[in-house]
Design an enzyme around this catalytic site. Structure first.
Site, PDB file in Angstrom:
ATOM      1  N   MET A 160       0.799  -1.224   0.000  1.00 33.46           N
ATOM      2  CA  MET A 160       0.000   0.000   0.000  1.00 33.46           C
ATOM      3  C   MET A 160       0.834   1.277   0.000  1.00 33.46           C
ATOM      4  O   MET A 160       0.322   2.346  -0.279  1.00 33.46           O
ATOM      5  CB  MET A 160      -0.894   0.021   1.244  1.00 33.46           C
ATOM      6  CG  MET A 160      -2.037  -0.936   1.150  1.00 33.46           C
ATOM      7  SD  MET A 160      -3.219  -0.427  -0.092  1.00 33.46           S
ATOM      8  CE  MET A 160      -4.417  -1.723   0.060  1.00 33.46           C
ATOM      9  N   GLU A 213      -3.467   6.722  13.300  1.00 32.14           N
ATOM     10  CA  GLU A 213      -3.081   6.259  14.629  1.00 32.14           C
ATOM     11  C   GLU A 213      -1.875   5.329  14.472  1.00 32.14           C
ATOM     12  O   GLU A 213      -1.862   4.484  13.580  1.00 32.14           O
ATOM     13  CB  GLU A 213      -4.281   5.468  15.170  1.00 32.14           C
ATOM     14  CG  GLU A 213      -4.120   4.839  16.496  1.00 32.14           C
ATOM     15  CD  GLU A 213      -5.372   4.001  16.840  1.00 32.14           C
ATOM     16  OE1 GLU A 213      -6.297   3.899  15.997  1.00 32.14           O
ATOM     17  OE2 GLU A 213      -5.389   3.441  17.934  1.00 32.14           O
ATOM     18  N   ASP A 254      -9.610  -5.847   1.578  1.00 30.94           N
ATOM     19  CA  ASP A 254      -8.249  -6.386   1.562  1.00 30.94           C
ATOM     20  C   ASP A 254      -7.851  -6.915   2.933  1.00 30.94           C
ATOM     21  O   ASP A 254      -6.796  -6.589   3.467  1.00 30.94           O
ATOM     22  CB  ASP A 254      -7.269  -5.314   1.089  1.00 30.94           C
ATOM     23  CG  ASP A 254      -5.919  -5.923   0.688  1.00 30.94           C
ATOM     24  OD1 ASP A 254      -5.875  -7.148   0.456  1.00 30.94           O
ATOM     25  OD2 ASP A 254      -4.925  -5.189   0.616  1.00 30.94           O
TER      26      ASP A 254
END
Lengths: 242, 548
Positions: free
Chosen positions: B74, B141, B185
């Protein structure tokens, strides 16, 4: 270690490369780096000298004498073939020195009261005594002692790290998982630390990552090129074999 | 010099005294080697290297970038600190905005706004997103911990933990599905576990943005967008446009299967319980999640969770019993119970009948009560020794196993100790009883020094035997305890106690009866119980061995 290891991108200079870059010039940073490296890795030299058949007193003198001359001359330029790796450099330099000393037989005069490094020969000797009585060559003994010293130092630094953050106990409990992931029941470790099994698993993984990072950083400090780390690790691994 | 140790992992002999913390040095080095740790997966197209910190830092003046953390399909992840809020955040650079598709950034922004709406303890929160310096980015986060892939690589995950993880994943998914957001995903890399072991899902919905931009990504070659095909539901391949939340449920099924068995459910895969010893009910959950047609799958993540929780809350049946090949033999328990009870009562009657002239009823009663008082807790303890559930635990049991011969000896030691102690205590109590209620013609053959000597011999024997029995109950109290726990095991202990009783009666006290035949009777009965046990368990053991 974090200041001298390669950063995430691997661009930072290692300590050994710093020494090499300085060459013969008396750059104080480079001298400090060399002194730091020698102070860290002198013990394998002691093993080597002892294995060559010198007794304790002679070995102490020779090691001290060697450092004295190393710092006096800092003649790295003459050691081109072995420049890349501190481990190999140190041994070759010592061999040169021993050959010279053998000719001159002046070991005692050189060392005479002016020790450049404060070395704990007591510890060196007791470790030397633990050495299994094998017929390993002095070189082999040196390589092995070097690998042991590096691992012990690095693990101690990781332990210190944990202790500084008040996690000494966690380190003590989890350290066994480093070499045997999965062999120690996490349930028992969790009970010992009073946390959940999941937390133990995560903590063990993090310790592993920390160890990995620290080890690679430490190795990076004794090679001149960060891409050499894996090759050096393989060499250390081989040194412990047999 | 100390004794050398052999590393259980690599087989190298080494000197523990010379190793820090007694660890195997070779294994320590191996951890640092490249192929041991995280393999940075690169396949297909050549990929960009991560931009250095100082190149990124000017783009994010509000953050203090600390470290490059990793690189996945990603994007690039950096650890950073938000100095204003003094909180750790993760900065994820997703992709370079592609000049040939200016609408991409807009679509990314829209998607990020949707994701930012998700607020759930099991989902990584998004603080900020946008496009800077040609990079689409997310500020999220920072989860201090590890992802599930790491954990699976580091150690076998126990079924109990797998259940907890899947349950938490489903909880987070149900929440997002309720918000109309499909993850698309789910894979171990995206399931993060924080330091307390809580699950947090990362990379929600990004697959959708990125998938559409397949060709437009400099970061990910075409292989990488498809990088996790094993977790994709069949309809995700065939009709990507029609994918709904049930694709996530399929992916959960794959992760679940992998957690339980350590393998991927590829091709004509077997039910998990055929590969590892787990509750058969888990088969149904996994297989239902992995149905090819979305209509036949679980329709809601919460349903998966409910089923998983129901298995988790009930104690996991013992593997041997969970095995479909071995149905519980309903007649075994009652048969053994009946034969044991018969043997016990017969032995008792014989004992009472033959021994009464020598001992008072009070002595006998007290002796028997004591016997029950001591055997009871032991049987209870044995019944509660948990069965080994994982391969590791089974291995540990096997390693600690005493074997039949030694278990039997320990058992004998225990019962001898028990017998002597009970006898002495009974004598003592009997003596007190006589003192209070003097029988006709005086009585009581209690002798203080003798009892003390007996007690000195009896108590240590008893304690040693108890300890041994405790040890062997972890491996095998009697030879059959290896396979049985709970009621079966307690029964076994009682049944075996008759055998011991017989032996003791025969060897120690044969002479104290008028004639030796009561001892023969007890021994014979004990043998009967032994045979019954053998009959009750023999076929099962053979069947279990055959199926193993």
């Amino acid at each position: 270690m974090s200041t001298t290891g390669p950063d995430a991108l691997g661009f930072q200079r290692t300590r050994w490369s710093l020494v090499l870059a300085a060459g013969k010039s008396s750059d104080p940073t480079a001298r400090a780096a060399l002194s730091e490296l020698c102070a860290a890795y002198w013990m394998p030299l002691y093993h080597y000298v002892r294995r060559r058949g010198h007794d304790r007193a002679a070995a102490e003198d020779l090691v001290q004498g060697f450092f004295l001359r190393l710092f006096e001359r800092a003649d790295f330029a003459t050691l081109d073939a072995e420049r890349g790796r501190f481990r190999a450099f140190l041994l070759v330099a010592l061999k040169h020195y021993l050959a010279d000393e053998h000719d001159k037989r002046t070991a005692e005069k050189r060392g005479g009261g002016r020790a450049p490094l404060s070395l704990d020969f007591e510890r060196a000797d007791s470790q030397w005594r633990l050495e299994p009585a094998t017929d390993a060559t002095p070189e082999k003994a040196y390589e092995r002692a070097f690998a042991e010293e590096l691992l012990a130092r690095t693990l101690a630094s990781v332990e210190r790290d944990y202790a500084e953050r008040g996690e000494a106990r966690a380190f003590g409990v989890l350290v066994g998982t480093l070499t045997a992931p999965g062999a120690l029941p996490h349930r028992a470790l969790a009970a010992e630390l009073g946390v959940t099994e999941g937390a133990v698993q995560v903590a063990a993984h993090r310790l592993r990552e920390r160890w990995r990072g620290a080890l690679r950083a430490e190795v990076a400090a004794i090679v001149d090129d960060p891409t050499e780390v894996d090759a050096e690790l393989a060499a250390l691994f081989a040194a412990l074999t047999g | 010099m100390t004794t050398p140790k052999t590393c259980p992992r690599c087989g190298t002999a080494y000197e523990p005294a010379r190793s820090p913390h007694g660890l195997c040095l070779k294994c320590l080095i191996a951890v640092g080697m490249r192929d041991e740790g995280e393999v940075i997966v690169t396949q297909g197209a050549p990929r960009e290297t991560a931009p250095p910190l100082d190149a990124i830092a000017p783009l994010f003046p509000e953050l203090v970038l600390e470290e490059f953390v990793g690189q996945g399909g990603m994007g690039f992840v950096y650890r950073a600190r938000h100095p204003e809020l003094d909180r750790k955040v993760a900065l994820k650079l997703l992709a370079r905005a592609n000049a040939s598709d200016p609408s991409f950034v807009e679509r990314f922004r829209r998607e990020a706004r949707t994701l930012a709406r998700l607020s759930h303890p099991g989902i990584v929160t998004i603080f900020d997103s946008g496009e800077r310096g040609g990079w689409c980015y997310l500020v999220m986060e920072y989860v201090e911990g590890a992802n599930l892939r790491h954990l699976m690589r580091a150690a076998k995950i126990e079924p109990k933990q797998a259940l907890s993880i899947v349950s938490q994943v489903c909880d987070a998914l149900q929440y997002s599905h309720d918000q109309g957001i499909v993850h698309r995903d789910i894979k171990p890399e995206n399931v993060l576990l924080d330091l307390s072991g809580r699950v947090k899902l990362a990379d929600f919905g990004l697959a959708r943005v990125l998938d559409r931009e397949r060709g437009a990504f400099a970061l990910t070659g075409s292989h990488q967008v498809m990088g996790t095909p094993h977790y994709m539901a069949p309809e995700q391949w065939e009709k990507p446009a029609s994918v709904d939340h049930r694709a996530d449920i399929y992916a959960v099924g794959v992760v679940f299967y992998e957690l339980l068995t350590g393998e991927m459910p590829l091709g004509r895969f077997e039910a998990p319980s055929k590969r590892v010893q787990i509750d058969v009910r888990l088969d149904e959950i996994v297989l239902k999640s992995l149905e090819k047609q979305p209509e036949r799958r679980y329709q809601h993540a919460s349903d998966v969770r409910t089923d998983v929780d129901s298995v988790a809350s009930g104690a996991l049946p013992h593997p041997a019993r969970a095995h479909p090949a071995g149905k519980t033999r309903a007649w075994r328990g009652p048969l053994v119970l009946a034969s044991t009870a018969l043997a016990w009562s017969a032995a008792l009657v014989t004992f009472l009948a033959m021994a009464t002239p020598h001992a008072s009823v009070a002595e006998l009663a007290v002796s028997l009560a004591l016997f029950a008082l001591i055997t009871g807790p032991i049987a209870w303890h044995v019944a509660h020794v948990p069965a080994p559930r994982t391969a590791e635990e089974r291995g540990a049991w096997r390693a600690a196993e005493f074997g039949f011969g030694r278990s039997f000896l320990f058992g004998l030691v225990f019962f001898v100790g028990l017998y002597i102690t009970c006898g002495v205590l009974a004598h003592a109590l009997g003596a007190v009883w006589y003192r209070l209620v003097p029988p006709e013609g005086g009585g009581g053959n209690f002798s203080g020094p003798f009892a003390v000597t007996q007690l000195l011999i009896g108590l240590p024997t008893l304690l040693g035997g108890w300890h041994a029995l405790d040890l062997s109950s972890r491996s095998s109290t009697a030879w059959m305890h290896r396979r049985f726990t709970g009621f079966d095991a307690a029964l076994t202990v009682f049944a075996a106690s008759v055998v011991y009783l017989g032996i003791i009666a025969f060897t120690l006290r044969g002479d104290s009866f008028w004639t030796p035949w009561p001892a023969f009777v007890i021994s014979g009965l004990a043998l009967l119980v032994l045979v019954t046990l053998r009959i009750a368990w023999w076929p099962r053991r053979r069947a279990a061995a055959a199926s193993a």
